[in-house]
Motif scaffolding. Sequence first.
Motif, PDB file in Angstrom:
ATOM      1  N   ARG A   1     -25.792  70.183  32.312  1.00 53.35           N
ATOM      2  CA  ARG A   1     -25.705  68.751  32.018  1.00 53.35           C
ATOM      3  C   ARG A   1     -26.301  68.439  30.648  1.00 53.35           C
ATOM      4  O   ARG A   1     -25.752  67.625  29.900  1.00 53.35           O
TER       5      ARG A   1
ATOM      6  N   SER B   1     -27.118  63.994  35.107  1.00 57.08           N
ATOM      7  CA  SER B   1     -27.070  63.529  33.715  1.00 57.08           C
ATOM      8  C   SER B   1     -27.855  62.233  33.560  1.00 57.08           C
ATOM      9  O   SER B   1     -28.687  62.093  32.663  1.00 57.08           O
TER      10      SER B   1
ATOM     11  N   GLU C   1     -22.484  61.353  36.552  1.00 61.30           N
ATOM     12  CA  GLU C   1     -22.959  62.359  37.470  1.00 61.30           C
ATOM     13  C   GLU C   1     -24.475  62.199  37.562  1.00 61.30           C
ATOM     14  O   GLU C   1     -25.145  61.949  36.574  1.00 61.30           O
ATOM     15  N   ARG C   2     -25.003  62.327  38.753  1.00 53.09           N
ATOM     16  CA  ARG C   2     -26.411  62.060  39.053  1.00 53.09           C
ATOM     17  C   ARG C   2     -27.392  62.733  38.095  1.00 53.09           C
ATOM     18  O   ARG C   2     -28.293  62.090  37.564  1.00 53.09           O
TER      19      ARG C   2
END
Length: 175
Positions: free
Chosen positions: A84, A53, A50-51
């Motif tokens: 995150r 993270s 995921e972006r």
Amino acid sequence: METKEGSGTTGAKEEVAAAGEPGGGMSLMARQPLAVRPCSLAASLDVLGERWSLLAIREMGYGVHRFGRIAGYTGASRDILADRLRKLEAAGVIERRQYSEHPPRYEYHLTEAGRELHPVLLSLFQWGDKWAVEEPALTLRHECGHQLEIDHVCRHCGGPVRRGTVEARVSRPQE
């Protein structure tokens, strides 16, 4: 090439095509019974895929450790970033270190697992430079003075690691 939907069986033409595909040993995976695969890549993506993270990990790699600065450099909203960071901490990728008692404040640092992501991030940088942007925002240079070019090689033989040089073997049968 037809496949019986959901049956896990393939037509003879598909079997022959898969066996003759470039990449040799990786095509074994295309001939496995149709089911959700247990996979280390999938498990990695559960933690990292995921972006926000990956961008938070990038910032810690740059030496940015405080929440507000990580949020500012990534563009993540504070609530998403907090979520995150909790997930990365629970997975052992980062650790919190308290730097203030009153009020309690923490910095975020990469663990060994997080530091081992550095080559992965460098590979993503290189891929993005080639395929995702018109012009890279920064240039990475190796200590030798040349622009960094990641080249994946086998540690044992020094040969290139490409789809056609890797063989997949199922280590345990699917249940």
